[in-house]
Write a protein that holds these residues in place. Sequence first.
Motif, PDB file in Angstrom:
ATOM      1  N   UNK A 367       0.962  -1.206   0.042  1.00  0.00           N
ATOM      2  CA  UNK A 367       0.043  -0.157  -0.072  1.00  0.00           C
ATOM      3  C   UNK A 367       0.963   1.239  -0.076  1.00  0.00           C
ATOM      4  N   UNK A 368       0.623   2.153  -1.025  1.00  0.00           N
ATOM      5  CA  UNK A 368       1.434   3.364  -1.187  1.00  0.00           C
ATOM      6  C   UNK A 368       0.670   4.628  -0.922  1.00  0.00           C
ATOM      7  N   UNK A 369       1.282   5.453  -0.316  1.00  0.00           N
ATOM      8  CA  UNK A 369       0.993   6.968  -0.691  1.00  0.00           C
ATOM      9  C   UNK A 369       2.007   7.666  -1.191  1.00  0.00           C
ATOM     10  N   UNK A 370       1.849   9.065  -1.412  1.00  0.00           N
ATOM     11  CA  UNK A 370       2.572   9.880  -2.609  1.00  0.00           C
ATOM     12  C   UNK A 370       3.938  10.209  -1.719  1.00  0.00           C
ATOM     13  N   UNK A 425      -5.205   0.232   5.611  1.00  0.00           N
ATOM     14  CA  UNK A 425      -5.537  -0.387   4.595  1.00  0.00           C
ATOM     15  C   UNK A 425      -4.425  -1.599   4.609  1.00  0.00           C
ATOM     16  N   UNK A 426      -3.070  -1.060   4.934  1.00  0.00           N
ATOM     17  CA  UNK A 426      -2.043  -2.297   4.866  1.00  0.00           C
ATOM     18  C   UNK A 426      -2.455  -3.233   6.008  1.00  0.00           C
ATOM     19  N   UNK A 440       3.709   0.276   4.939  1.00  0.00           N
ATOM     20  CA  UNK A 440       3.546   1.014   3.944  1.00  0.00           C
ATOM     21  C   UNK A 440       4.722   1.636   3.148  1.00  0.00           C
ATOM     22  N   UNK A 441       4.408   1.965   1.884  1.00  0.00           N
ATOM     23  CA  UNK A 441       5.475   2.599   1.175  1.00  0.00           C
ATOM     24  C   UNK A 441       5.112   3.851   0.572  1.00  0.00           C
ATOM     25  N   UNK A 455      -5.193  10.021  -0.337  1.00  0.00           N
ATOM     26  CA  UNK A 455      -5.308   9.272  -1.485  1.00  0.00           C
ATOM     27  C   UNK A 455      -4.280   8.015  -1.420  1.00  0.00           C
ATOM     28  N   UNK A 456      -4.708   7.002  -1.740  1.00  0.00           N
ATOM     29  CA  UNK A 456      -3.545   5.755  -1.478  1.00  0.00           C
ATOM     30  C   UNK A 456      -3.604   5.121  -2.951  1.00  0.00           C
ATOM     31  N   UNK A 457      -2.729   4.247  -3.142  1.00  0.00           N
ATOM     32  CA  UNK A 457      -2.469   3.238  -4.118  1.00  0.00           C
ATOM     33  C   UNK A 457      -2.268   1.912  -3.453  1.00  0.00           C
TER      34      UNK A 457
END
Length: 499
Positions: A367-370, A425-426, A440-441, A455-457
């Motif tokens: 799970x990523x954020x910016x 979410x992770x 998380x990354x 916002x996450x990806x």
Amino acid sequence: MTRSLLAAALVLLPAIARGATPEPVVLLTESQRREIAVVVRAEAELVPLEPLIAGLGVQLRPNAANASLGLSFQGRDATLYHKKSLASVGGDLRLLSSPTLLENGSWLIPVDAVPRLLGPLLGVRSEWRAASRVLILGNVTAPRITVSTFVSGDAVRVVFEASEKVPFKVEQEAGRVTVSVARDIVDTAFTQQRLTGGIVDWVQWVGGRGNVFTVTPGRRFGEVQYQEQESPARLILDFKAPATAAAATPPPAATKPGAATPAVPSPTSPEAPSSRTIVIDPGHGGDEVGAIGAGGTMEKDVTLSIARKLRALVQNSLGYQVFLTRDKDDVVALDDRTAVANNYKADLFVSIHANASRAKGAHGSEVYFLSYQASDDDSRRVAQAEGAIAAPPADAPLGTDLSLILWDMAQAEHLEASSALASRIQEEIATVTGSEGRGIKQAPFRVLVGAAMPAVLVEVGFITNSEEEKQLLSDAWQSKVAAALLRGISRFEQGRGDR
Ligand SMILES: [Zn+2]
């Protein structure tokens, strides 16, 4: 406005500005109480760092090259930046209400940001109580005060009980009785209570520096008497109707007859739950198929399928409005996906993808954020595959924290919330995909840059891993992933009030 009125206003303004010097802040630690003068810059109150950390053994590493200050304490680190409303603590970005400043060699911190910076750095509880102007650092205990009321036909008893002996002070004012507690802080869960019968109308917690409660007598009020008790420490106020008690006649003889009764704020009614909106972004689409597995599974199909399942879950269990950036097999530009979310004024944006790797063993969810800077090489490759933003400007001074370059972008002010959403979410998706250790990354995803909301990806799994390719195709597994996403989202939503 007439000339004379204007002149009066011009004279008044500087007086207001001069009168704005705030009272000092009281710093409470387990062992001491100290008053610290504050300064005001651009309407923000700031406190100097030195007296906050004096004698604690915090190591400071000023960096003149980029006007930053590193702080270390027992293996934990933080960094402050001159003129930035952003700091990092233990590797997490913290948004501040106003910039930290370096003035004449002294660092100034927004007073309301102290708990978010020094609390985690020092590993102690920390709190800023704005109303009482008290900064708490450490396990500081406060007397706990409970309020009970007892209503009978011709009297109302209001009892204040404290967990330890405190100096209660009772004052009768026009139309109300105040009870204050001369302590730096007190704890109370009491807010306000409306009473019937006309002898007392309201009991309210006002707070402030004096830790004030007010009791507002009603139309049948005659007199008030009070007494104190020890063990338990209590203040008892007895409000009585007039002795003659002619029930129909209402002589509201407060202490000063004729004095105006101050307006009582009406009780705060809980607001109707506002409808929230979430935009779900199924990655890729149309000719832009995304990653492809050895068995021919295409990322664009998996992401759409999970997005639809998630939409149904969010609508049914949270009652939110949900929009997809695409609901069919279409090409949608990355910037348009964020624009959809911004147009709907969405509260959350979740982009769903499936990963690819040349390494056959690569597996699990991420799970990523910016961030401008990718957390590691793998994250950078993922962002390249999904559409990355341009490299940071070449003229960025050496040592610049690249996350700060994002400051001008829409996502900047939501980074902290995005990282919290990513964490929730992770934690949930890891229980399905077995990727607990990954954390998380951060990476420079183009689809996240313009999002004006948390916002996450999410990379739900590796389509290039034959085992996971089978899972990604399974309806049951997709449902499990969607359910995990829902749990993460709803936990983030429940925690919103705490931030
Ligand atoms: Zn993708």
